[in-house]
Design an enzyme around this catalytic site. Sequence first.
Site, mmCIF file in Angstrom:
data_model
loop_
_atom_site.group_PDB
_atom_site.id
_atom_site.type_symbol
_atom_site.label_atom_id
_atom_site.label_comp_id
_atom_site.label_asym_id
_atom_site.label_seq_id
_atom_site.Cartn_x
_atom_site.Cartn_y
_atom_site.Cartn_z
ATOM 1 N N GLY A 143 0.832 -1.204 0.000
ATOM 2 C CA GLY A 143 0.000 0.000 0.000
ATOM 3 C C GLY A 143 0.863 1.249 0.000
ATOM 4 N N ARG B 192 -0.306 5.400 -1.658
ATOM 5 C CA ARG B 192 -1.031 6.568 -1.124
ATOM 6 C C ARG B 192 -0.784 6.699 0.378
ATOM 7 N NH1 ARG B 192 -6.462 5.815 -1.367
ATOM 8 N NH2 ARG B 192 -6.445 3.698 -2.184
ATOM 9 N N ASP C 189 -2.280 -8.001 -4.887
ATOM 10 C CA ASP C 189 -3.257 -7.918 -3.799
ATOM 11 C C ASP C 189 -2.706 -8.685 -2.596
ATOM 12 O OD1 ASP C 189 -5.376 -8.259 -2.056
ATOM 13 O OD2 ASP C 189 -6.826 -8.784 -3.615
ATOM 14 N N SER D 191 -2.887 0.150 14.479
ATOM 15 C CA SER D 191 -3.631 1.396 14.702
ATOM 16 C C SER D 191 -3.870 1.578 16.190
ATOM 17 C CB SER D 191 -4.985 1.336 13.993
ATOM 18 O OG SER D 191 -5.805 2.406 14.418
ATOM 19 N N TYR E 175 -12.327 -3.555 11.599
ATOM 20 C CA TYR E 175 -11.041 -2.853 11.516
ATOM 21 C C TYR E 175 -10.244 -3.019 12.816
ATOM 22 C CZ TYR E 175 -7.782 1.029 10.664
ATOM 23 O OH TYR E 175 -6.645 1.788 10.483
ATOM 24 N N LYS F 14 -6.656 -4.939 13.450
ATOM 25 C CA LYS F 14 -5.479 -4.207 13.942
ATOM 26 C C LYS F 14 -4.986 -4.757 15.277
ATOM 27 C CE LYS F 14 -5.024 -1.434 10.462
ATOM 28 N NZ LYS F 14 -3.834 -1.570 9.599
HETATM 29 P P1 NAP Z 1 -5.122 4.984 2.353
HETATM 30 O O1 NAP Z 1 -4.729 6.403 2.101
HETATM 31 O O2 NAP Z 1 -6.539 4.573 2.145
HETATM 32 O O3 NAP Z 1 -4.160 4.040 1.472
HETATM 33 C C1 NAP Z 1 -4.345 2.654 1.509
HETATM 34 C C2 NAP Z 1 -3.254 1.973 0.726
HETATM 35 O O4 NAP Z 1 -3.438 0.553 0.817
HETATM 36 C C3 NAP Z 1 -3.280 2.319 -0.754
HETATM 37 O O5 NAP Z 1 -1.952 2.437 -1.189
HETATM 38 C C4 NAP Z 1 -3.972 1.100 -1.390
HETATM 39 O O6 NAP Z 1 -3.542 0.849 -2.727
HETATM 40 C C5 NAP Z 1 -3.442 -0.005 -0.490
HETATM 41 N N1 NAP Z 1 -4.257 -1.215 -0.519
HETATM 42 C C6 NAP Z 1 -5.578 -1.352 -0.172
HETATM 43 N N2 NAP Z 1 -5.955 -2.629 -0.331
HETATM 44 C C7 NAP Z 1 -4.885 -3.319 -0.788
HETATM 45 C C8 NAP Z 1 -4.631 -4.680 -1.136
HETATM 46 N N3 NAP Z 1 -5.604 -5.595 -1.080
HETATM 47 N N4 NAP Z 1 -3.387 -5.038 -1.561
HETATM 48 C C9 NAP Z 1 -2.404 -4.104 -1.658
HETATM 49 N N5 NAP Z 1 -2.578 -2.800 -1.339
HETATM 50 C C10 NAP Z 1 -3.791 -2.420 -0.910
HETATM 51 O O7 NAP Z 1 -4.763 4.548 3.842
HETATM 52 P P2 NAP Z 1 -3.810 5.220 4.945
HETATM 53 O O8 NAP Z 1 -4.618 6.121 5.777
HETATM 54 O O9 NAP Z 1 -2.559 5.710 4.318
HETATM 55 O O10 NAP Z 1 -3.520 3.945 5.848
HETATM 56 C C11 NAP Z 1 -2.357 3.141 5.675
HETATM 57 C C12 NAP Z 1 -2.288 2.135 6.816
HETATM 58 O O11 NAP Z 1 -2.243 2.841 8.056
HETATM 59 C C13 NAP Z 1 -3.512 1.216 6.896
HETATM 60 O O12 NAP Z 1 -3.114 -0.073 7.302
HETATM 61 C C14 NAP Z 1 -4.351 1.875 7.968
HETATM 62 O O13 NAP Z 1 -5.203 0.957 8.598
HETATM 63 C C15 NAP Z 1 -3.282 2.390 8.897
HETATM 64 N N6 NAP Z 1 -3.724 3.485 9.767
HETATM 65 C C16 NAP Z 1 -4.176 4.659 9.237
HETATM 66 C C17 NAP Z 1 -4.582 5.661 10.100
HETATM 67 C C18 NAP Z 1 -5.065 7.003 9.598
HETATM 68 O O14 NAP Z 1 -5.526 7.789 10.432
HETATM 69 N N7 NAP Z 1 -4.991 7.292 8.316
HETATM 70 C C19 NAP Z 1 -4.538 5.465 11.478
HETATM 71 C C20 NAP Z 1 -4.081 4.255 11.977
HETATM 72 C C21 NAP Z 1 -3.665 3.272 11.108
HETATM 73 P P3 NAP Z 1 -4.271 1.544 -4.026
HETATM 74 O O15 NAP Z 1 -3.722 2.936 -4.117
HETATM 75 O O16 NAP Z 1 -3.860 0.715 -5.189
HETATM 76 O O17 NAP Z 1 -5.741 1.513 -3.762
#
Ligand code: NAP
Length: 249
Positions: free
Chosen positions: A14, A17, A65, A144, A157, A161
């Site tokens: 991932g 983004r 994936d 998380s 979720y 986590k």
């Molecule tokens: P995001 O902006 O929605 O980005 C998600 C990323 O995961 C994208 O690059 C997406 O790829 C990829 N992805 C989704 N499904 C996938 C799959 N089946 N195989 C491979 N790649 C996949 O999310 P984010 O906020 O940066 O979060 C990143 C991580 O941090 C996640 O694990 C999330 O749970 C964790 N997190 C986030 C927060 C927050 O506040 N944002 C807080 C705690 C933890 P595509 O671009 O190809 O769709």
Amino acid sequence: MSSDLSGSVALVTGGSRGIGRAIALKLASRGAHVYVNYTSRPDAAEEVVAKCRELGGSADALGFDVSSSEAVDQAIDEIKKRSSKLDILVNNAGISRDGLFIRMKDDEWQQTLAINLTGAFNCSRAAARLMMKARYGRIINISSVVGEMGNAGQVPYVSSKAGLIGMTKAVARELASRNVTVNAVTPGFIETDMTHVLDEKVKEQTLANIPLGRFGQADEVAELVLFLSQKESSYITGQVIGVNGGMHM
Ligand code: NAP
């Protein structure tokens, strides 16, 4: 502490983004060759690759994936062919399917667990084969803060986590004798696409519970991941480290 990753090879799932993007850029800027994984947005992954190169690093996009063990095994074989090794794995790919527990659909539960937890299992298992042989590795799982605290409206979720925290500790114990460290990072509320879609009321309520009084930036998570990715973090394993503005202490 130096932060030179020259000669290292990293896979960021991932990485196209949000937090994964920031991690990919950070590792590439310190000299690692970074494989930027994505599933649905090749354009976003290619933009990250171009940016890594602009920063003086090197990178390749790698679409697969994480929830498919076959696809993951093929991708790790591809990395082995191209780079002969994998030093750093960041299990960052994740999704969130939110809603009331009693209305949650089977496929929302299964999809969230398949990507967030099974995905990290698939990638760690495949990467561990290379790392154990090399007697070196750094696995960093992006869990998380809600995996530590719980959160209403996020049962799948949160379960994924919290499971990832358990997996971090179990895998850390198994791989320690081969000099492979495994740690979990638990971000709080970080401004990305994932949190952008939340409604303003949820954001206001969350903000009221953050002692530092602001949401976090992806780069602030990437700094910790960089630290854990370096060889100098050699005596840290099985740990869960928060980047949450004090939201959970
Ligand atoms: P995001 O902006 O929605 O980005 C998600 C990323 O995961 C994208 O690059 C997406 O790829 C990829 N992805 C989704 N499904 C996938 C799959 N089946 N195989 C491979 N790649 C996949 O999310 P984010 O906020 O940066 O979060 C990143 C991580 O941090 C996640 O694990 C999330 O749970 C964790 N997190 C986030 C927060 C927050 O506040 N944002 C807080 C705690 C933890 P595509 O671009 O190809 O769709």
